[in-house]
Design a protein around this motif. Sequence first.
Motif, PDB file in Angstrom:
ATOM      1  N   MET A  26       0.826  -1.204   0.000  1.00  0.00           N
ATOM      2  CA  MET A  26       0.000   0.000   0.000  1.00  0.00           C
ATOM      3  C   MET A  26       0.857   1.250   0.000  1.00  0.00           C
ATOM      4  SD  MET A  26      -2.839  -1.360   2.487  1.00  0.00           S
ATOM      5  CE  MET A  26      -4.024  -2.512   1.858  1.00  0.00           C
ATOM      6  N   LEU A  27       1.951   1.190   0.746  1.00  0.00           N
ATOM      7  CA  LEU A  27       2.854   2.337   0.804  1.00  0.00           C
ATOM      8  C   LEU A  27       3.415   2.636  -0.582  1.00  0.00           C
ATOM      9  CD1 LEU A  27       3.502   3.790   3.359  1.00  0.00           C
ATOM     10  CD2 LEU A  27       5.663   2.610   3.433  1.00  0.00           C
ATOM     11  N   GLY A  64      -4.111   5.870   0.860  1.00  0.00           N
ATOM     12  CA  GLY A  64      -3.045   4.934   1.174  1.00  0.00           C
ATOM     13  C   GLY A  64      -2.584   5.078   2.607  1.00  0.00           C
ATOM     14  N   LEU A 116      -4.695   9.094  -3.700  1.00  0.00           N
ATOM     15  CA  LEU A 116      -3.709   8.051  -3.444  1.00  0.00           C
ATOM     16  C   LEU A 116      -3.034   8.249  -2.097  1.00  0.00           C
ATOM     17  CD1 LEU A 116      -1.993   7.737  -6.923  1.00  0.00           C
ATOM     18  CD2 LEU A 116      -3.489   6.116  -5.820  1.00  0.00           C
ATOM     19  N   VAL A 117      -2.596   9.495  -1.826  1.00  0.00           N
ATOM     20  CA  VAL A 117      -1.834   9.723  -0.593  1.00  0.00           C
ATOM     21  C   VAL A 117      -2.720   9.533   0.630  1.00  0.00           C
ATOM     22  CG1 VAL A 117      -0.556  11.407   0.726  1.00  0.00           C
ATOM     23  CG2 VAL A 117      -0.197  11.255  -1.703  1.00  0.00           C
ATOM     24  N   ALA A 165      -3.278  12.857  -7.028  1.00  0.00           N
ATOM     25  CA  ALA A 165      -2.422  12.461  -5.914  1.00  0.00           C
ATOM     26  C   ALA A 165      -3.143  12.411  -4.580  1.00  0.00           C
ATOM     27  CB  ALA A 165      -1.240  13.416  -5.829  1.00  0.00           C
ATOM     28  N   PHE A 166      -4.118  13.302  -4.371  1.00  0.00           N
ATOM     29  CA  PHE A 166      -4.723  13.378  -3.045  1.00  0.00           C
ATOM     30  C   PHE A 166      -5.377  12.073  -2.642  1.00  0.00           C
ATOM     31  CE2 PHE A 166      -5.161  17.522  -0.809  1.00  0.00           C
ATOM     32  CZ  PHE A 166      -4.049  18.067  -1.390  1.00  0.00           C
ATOM     33  N   TRP A 189       0.447  23.293  -7.835  1.00  0.00           N
ATOM     34  CA  TRP A 189      -0.016  22.163  -7.037  1.00  0.00           C
ATOM     35  C   TRP A 189      -1.357  21.631  -7.508  1.00  0.00           C
ATOM     36  CZ3 TRP A 189       2.935  20.142  -3.193  1.00  0.00           C
ATOM     37  CH2 TRP A 189       4.051  20.900  -2.813  1.00  0.00           C
ATOM     38  N   THR A 246       0.390   3.293  -3.485  1.00  0.00           N
ATOM     39  CA  THR A 246      -0.503   4.438  -3.329  1.00  0.00           C
ATOM     40  C   THR A 246       0.213   5.653  -2.738  1.00  0.00           C
ATOM     41  OG1 THR A 246      -1.278   3.665  -1.197  1.00  0.00           O
ATOM     42  CG2 THR A 246      -2.525   2.979  -3.081  1.00  0.00           C
ATOM     43  N   VAL A 247       0.756   5.525  -1.512  1.00  0.00           N
ATOM     44  CA  VAL A 247       1.250   6.721  -0.825  1.00  0.00           C
ATOM     45  C   VAL A 247       2.450   7.323  -1.543  1.00  0.00           C
ATOM     46  CG1 VAL A 247       2.103   7.629   1.327  1.00  0.00           C
ATOM     47  CG2 VAL A 247       0.422   5.831   1.356  1.00  0.00           C
ATOM     48  N   PRO A 278      -1.478  18.281 -10.233  1.00  0.00           N
ATOM     49  CA  PRO A 278      -1.277  16.911  -9.728  1.00  0.00           C
ATOM     50  C   PRO A 278      -2.220  16.540  -8.600  1.00  0.00           C
ATOM     51  CG  PRO A 278       0.539  18.317  -9.071  1.00  0.00           C
ATOM     52  CD  PRO A 278      -0.267  19.098 -10.029  1.00  0.00           C
ATOM     53  N   VAL A 333       3.800  12.260  -7.409  1.00  0.00           N
ATOM     54  CA  VAL A 333       3.008  13.068  -8.335  1.00  0.00           C
ATOM     55  C   VAL A 333       2.758  14.450  -7.750  1.00  0.00           C
ATOM     56  CG1 VAL A 333       0.796  13.234  -9.500  1.00  0.00           C
ATOM     57  CG2 VAL A 333       1.933  11.053  -9.355  1.00  0.00           C
ATOM     58  N   LEU A 334       2.481  14.500  -6.449  1.00  0.00           N
ATOM     59  CA  LEU A 334       2.158  15.770  -5.806  1.00  0.00           C
ATOM     60  C   LEU A 334       3.372  16.690  -5.740  1.00  0.00           C
ATOM     61  CD1 LEU A 334      -0.388  16.894  -4.467  1.00  0.00           C
ATOM     62  CD2 LEU A 334       0.556  16.205  -2.292  1.00  0.00           C
ATOM     63  N   GLU A 370       5.047  17.087  -9.618  1.00  0.00           N
ATOM     64  CA  GLU A 370       4.084  17.373 -10.676  1.00  0.00           C
ATOM     65  C   GLU A 370       3.729  16.190 -11.574  1.00  0.00           C
ATOM     66  OE1 GLU A 370       4.107  21.337 -12.636  1.00  0.00           O
ATOM     67  OE2 GLU A 370       6.104  21.415 -11.780  1.00  0.00           O
ATOM     68  N   HIS A 418       3.644   6.765  -4.525  1.00  0.00           N
ATOM     69  CA  HIS A 418       3.332   7.165  -5.894  1.00  0.00           C
ATOM     70  C   HIS A 418       2.606   8.500  -5.913  1.00  0.00           C
ATOM     71  CE1 HIS A 418       1.161   6.682  -9.821  1.00  0.00           C
ATOM     72  NE2 HIS A 418       2.410   6.585 -10.159  1.00  0.00           N
ATOM     73  N   GLY A 419       1.596   8.622  -5.033  1.00  0.00           N
ATOM     74  CA  GLY A 419       0.845   9.876  -4.970  1.00  0.00           C
ATOM     75  C   GLY A 419       1.716  11.036  -4.535  1.00  0.00           C
ATOM     76  N   LEU A 420       2.598  10.762  -3.575  1.00  0.00           N
ATOM     77  CA  LEU A 420       3.499  11.804  -3.075  1.00  0.00           C
ATOM     78  C   LEU A 420       4.410  12.308  -4.196  1.00  0.00           C
ATOM     79  CD1 LEU A 420       3.654  12.760  -0.152  1.00  0.00           C
ATOM     80  CD2 LEU A 420       5.733  11.420   0.086  1.00  0.00           C
TER      81      LEU A 420
END
Lengths: 365, 359
Positions: free
Chosen positions: A161-162, B324, B320-321, B317-318, B310, A165-166, B313, A172-173, A176, A168-170
């Motif tokens: 899960m880390l 997760g 997922l983060v 991303a929100f 910001w 999701t986490v 993305p 992207v955030l 960009e 990967h999302g981080l």
Amino acid sequence: MEQMDQEKYIIRRLAALPGASIRIVLERLRNRSFLIPFSLIMAAVIIAALYITLALSDSSIEKAVRTIVTGLIWGGVYSLAALGIVVVYKSTRIFNMAHGGILLFLTYFAWWLMSPYDLPPWAALPILILAAAAFGLGLHWLFFKGMIGHDELKTFLATLMLGFTVLHGLTVLVFEGKQKYMPDFIPEPGFIEQGRINVIGSFNLNWELLVSFIVATCLFLIFVFYFRFTKSGLAMRCVSEDNVISQSLGINVKQIYAIAWIVGCITAAVGGILVSRYTAVYSDAGGMGTYVLVRALPIVLLGGLDSIAGAFTAALLIGLTEQLCSSYVNPHVDQFSSVLPYVLMVSVMIIRPQGLFGTRGIKRI
Amino acid sequence: MLPGGVFSEKYSSELAFVRTHTQWFWLAIVLIVYLVFIPWVATPYWLAQFTHLSITAIIVLGLHILFGLCGLISIGQAAFQAAGAYTLAILASRYDVNGWLCLPACILAGGIWGMLFGLPALRLKGFYLAIATLASFEITMWIIRYRSWDDVTGGFTGISLSKHPLTLGGIDFSQDTNMYLLAAVMVVIASFITLNIQRSNTGRIFVAIRDNELAAEVSGIGIYRNKLLAYFIGCSFAGLAGWLYGYSQQLVNPSQYNFADSIFYLGMIIIGGRGRILGVYLGVFFIGFMEILNNDYVTPWFVDHLPERWSNPAHVAFKLVLGGLGMVLFLKYVPSGLAGQWQQIKLWYRSRPYSFWRE
């Protein structure tokens, strides 16, 4: 009186542990049965090479040599990614599915250091290594320190899960999530012409690819020696066997976990920047983290999860298979090499689940 | 621990789903809200969201049998859903088969495709099997996108089902309300089947395999056969969900099935509470509503108030983060999940004023 002697004897045995480690390792090396599969594979490779040189025409020899050399070299690069997973598994019994996510994040970080900030490679790379170590330590403190002694399925889920999701999302955030190109960071000596070395006919070997292979192999050997011949390497293997007994013998289990995560993250960072010169740094459709992870998984499974030497041989085999498929099967079956790692994964698991060199587990109720 | 005054006088009462008047009362309330009140009141937007939640609930019920009862992790549920949906799309649009005849075919397709990737269970256990299901997802997606078979699978554009609507005696299920009701009835049926499996011999075998595989084998349980059976049952639920999803979207398309979704299905089980059917509903409800909240309120707020760098993305991303992190923290700190916490609260209430006492 007798009891005193016994205690003294036990204490002496314990004190002799570091000295005994080399002897134990040598004994194990002698007893291992990996020589049979290893020699079989080598024989197959030699026969294939002979067949190719004798039976084929000039242009197809060139194609074959190109395929085999590139395949072996890519295998070396993938072995670094597999090493990250094996190191963490071997010392903590956590199957690190977050490796892809870590790799993605750190590679984006490396790009961020080198491209918008224009840091020279000699400054950026140490910063990257330090950042990777800090990242590993952070993961350890935040998530995995509290999971020491939990069952493998649970830690597997946590890393899964880390990573997917986490992290990967981080990525992207923070970065960009657009596709980026890693700047050129591998220096070229004077005798190389335009980054290429002529091997045979019109086949030129890419200098950067060669350097990647050498770096990956060197790192690999360093970790193998670390595991086999140092005291903390022995402690790591000890912890993976049983962390309660290790703790009671005076090994700092938390420290070992932290070291494992740091090593895992550093291999992820180095592997990531080596691969990123060829694939670009991207995060959509799973990202390059997944690209590397799914190539590392069949390597790890084929090599056996607890064998480091096995991981390297398996990496060469998988790299070779992938290149062979992409030059001989892809023209007939569209995009076959992209699904090959998954097919290999499933077939390895069905045919030889403990891998080529892994040890068969003993089950107890 | 049962509430005071409830006794098991017959074996049948030991096996009953619903045992007390209070439980009957709550069941009736939930069913009335779910089957009557929501389709009556909800706007088309919310109706679509509830349909989606119901379809998710069916997949998670399958995963509950697979992971909650039998202890086999599957991270390829989206692939088995895709197998069901593509079976429907190919049968209905290429061969003009009636939608109701497609239903068993879809269920079988999902189940058999899942069982195929359960084959390594012969000699492996634990997370190795999860890796096999990871492979199942990518292999399925590769087959769907394979260029030479585009005239069958539709390639990247997929297959539209709008010319082949599902009807039953004059009821057209392409309407929102009817589709929602179909999905809701399917959830009720699937729950009934799951509960029945859970209390039958098969369900108890699954639990025995989950708790101690070797001990189960020594007691005379065929491990391999039953693991394959668990894969078949769990993935056939995903096939059923694929059938519903195909009709609810009127389109079957490879971009509908993402790997991250499969992880969120697992997260629903973990947040809800592993091994309890109440946990399935709580998990689906919790994550589903968090997702809607995030999509409709949290992310737009950040997009409005943060610089443009910001905002772009943040859409991806929100979810997922936050999702997760929620799953990992639940796994680490509340391993028994929401259903487990509810059980604790009930226990505390029933044993008052001796709540400190535990068996």
